[in-house]
Design a protein around this motif. Sequence first.
Motif, PDB file in Angstrom:
ATOM      1  N   SER A  48      -0.306  -0.107  -9.240  1.00  0.00           N
ATOM      2  CA  SER A  48      -1.417  -0.842  -8.626  1.00  0.00           C
ATOM      3  C   SER A  48      -2.561   0.088  -8.241  1.00  0.00           C
ATOM      4  N   ASN A  49      -2.267   1.386  -8.111  1.00  0.00           N
ATOM      5  CA  ASN A  49      -3.309   2.349  -7.765  1.00  0.00           C
ATOM      6  C   ASN A  49      -4.024   2.910  -8.986  1.00  0.00           C
ATOM      7  N   LEU A  50      -3.535   2.558 -10.190  1.00  0.00           N
ATOM      8  CA  LEU A  50      -4.179   3.014 -11.417  1.00  0.00           C
ATOM      9  C   LEU A  50      -5.217   1.990 -11.858  1.00  0.00           C
ATOM     10  N   ASP A  51      -6.278   2.433 -12.458  1.00  0.00           N
ATOM     11  CA  ASP A  51      -7.362   1.547 -12.879  1.00  0.00           C
ATOM     12  C   ASP A  51      -7.002   0.885 -14.210  1.00  0.00           C
ATOM     13  N   SER A  52      -6.526  -0.357 -14.133  1.00  0.00           N
ATOM     14  CA  SER A  52      -6.103  -1.065 -15.354  1.00  0.00           C
ATOM     15  C   SER A  52      -7.281  -1.603 -16.158  1.00  0.00           C
ATOM     16  N   LYS A  53      -8.500  -1.507 -15.599  1.00  0.00           N
ATOM     17  CA  LYS A  53      -9.674  -2.000 -16.333  1.00  0.00           C
ATOM     18  C   LYS A  53     -10.063  -1.049 -17.456  1.00  0.00           C
TER      19      LYS A  53
ATOM     20  N   ASP B 271       0.850  -1.183   0.000  1.00  0.00           N
ATOM     21  CA  ASP B 271       0.000   0.000   0.000  1.00  0.00           C
ATOM     22  C   ASP B 271       0.888   1.236   0.000  1.00  0.00           C
ATOM     23  N   MET B 272       0.520   2.237  -0.762  1.00  0.00           N
ATOM     24  CA  MET B 272       1.327   3.449  -0.856  1.00  0.00           C
ATOM     25  C   MET B 272       1.666   4.051   0.513  1.00  0.00           C
ATOM     26  N   PRO B 273       0.715   4.125   1.465  1.00  0.00           N
ATOM     27  CA  PRO B 273       1.058   4.717   2.770  1.00  0.00           C
ATOM     28  C   PRO B 273       2.163   3.965   3.513  1.00  0.00           C
TER      29      PRO B 273
ATOM     30  N   TYR C 247       5.776  -0.035  -8.869  1.00  0.00           N
ATOM     31  CA  TYR C 247       4.773  -1.098  -8.847  1.00  0.00           C
ATOM     32  C   TYR C 247       3.586  -0.717  -7.973  1.00  0.00           C
ATOM     33  N   ALA C 248       3.870  -0.138  -6.794  1.00  0.00           N
ATOM     34  CA  ALA C 248       2.790   0.286  -5.910  1.00  0.00           C
ATOM     35  C   ALA C 248       1.955   1.377  -6.572  1.00  0.00           C
TER      36      ALA C 248
END
Length: 422
Positions: free
Chosen positions: A193-198, A149-151, A189-190
């Motif tokens: 993962s927070n970007l909407d790949s859909k 997680d980014m935090p 990578y983190a």
Amino acid sequence: MDFAEQDSNWGAAKRFRMILREQGQSREMGGGETSLAVNIVDNIMMTALDTGTSDIHLQPEREQLCIRYRQDGVLHENGNLPPEQATNVLARLKLAAGMRIDEMREPQDGRIDMEYNGRRLSARASCVPCLNGEKFVMRLLDPASMKVDMPKLGMSAEVLEKWMKAISVPYGLILVTGPTGSGKTSTLYASLSNLDSKVRNIVTVEDPIEYEFDRNIAQVGVTDKMGFPKVMRAFLRQDPDVMMVGEMRDPESLAIGIQAGLTGHLVLSTLHTNNAVETINRMVDMGAEPYLISGVLVAILAQRLIRLNCPKCIERFTPKENELKSLGISPEEAAKAQFGRGKGCSECKGTGYKGRMGVFELILGNQDFKEVIAAGGSMREMHEAARRQGYHTMLEDGKAKVMAGWTTPDEVLKAVFTQALA
């Protein structure tokens, strides 16, 4: 440590398995259930995975093969093997990595796939001929560590908020800088993962692919025939929204990345520079025009990794006067600080440290900073423009973490040594 005498990994319900990939098919690597080399290799890998090791070093010496584990960024000796066992152990590892067993004069690279307690893992392997034999090094790649997680990376609330806004822009160039082993790939990578790949077409080009995303992200590994520029050009013909480039290591890659950012794509990549401000001069040295850098830049994040105080044995202490001075901590600030350090225990193996986090500095490509770049501004002018947007150096971020008791002054000063000299 005698790996040959540890608990075996034999039987139907193996906890650890080496996996071979051949012509698209995966199968368990054989070798005989009672083979001593198989048992030693399994135990080396299982011990490393159980202790949070990032790298395994098998170092050939005159009369033995020394085994060392890198944990929290520091190498620790963890036993040795006699020559007669070392030969078979190295042969098994080379076979698992897809290397030639009979080749002992040239460096070789490979990838080892494995399963441990039902988890799929891999290791990036490198074998280099040395004076006393072959040195074999493995970087363990755990997909679970990718899902950070980014935090939890260690960014302050202010930096995290700005960074999340930066990676949400539709196009431009975002760079993460720092030396090897500073956590740049984990941050990228983190962030992905927070970007909407859909709803966005996300592609990556890496050397090598360290972690595999679950879905909707196309990943390509660099080879001798397919370098960064060639893959980047091919990707630009595949309607990408976001492109992650493992490293901008040559002028051609940088030029393509800048053009991609200018023509409606979001490009995330890494560079090797000492701090965020120096990144601009590094790009100019690589042939990029200042006005193009100014037009495409979204953000530059510089980072290092520092070890955290062991929570089991942390105790209060008073830093030395020269340490306080190097970190810029005034007597008034020191009086309010919660300094701490680990005294050493079985949990941290006597080091006083357990786990790591980052220290960061972030510069946004706002209008003020872009104007300084386009005008060919000096390092001082760029630094002043960065300060006007609330920029804090890695040393200042480390200072805050020391005063909060997360780590020690010595650890921060080692991580950001160049800034401590300024």
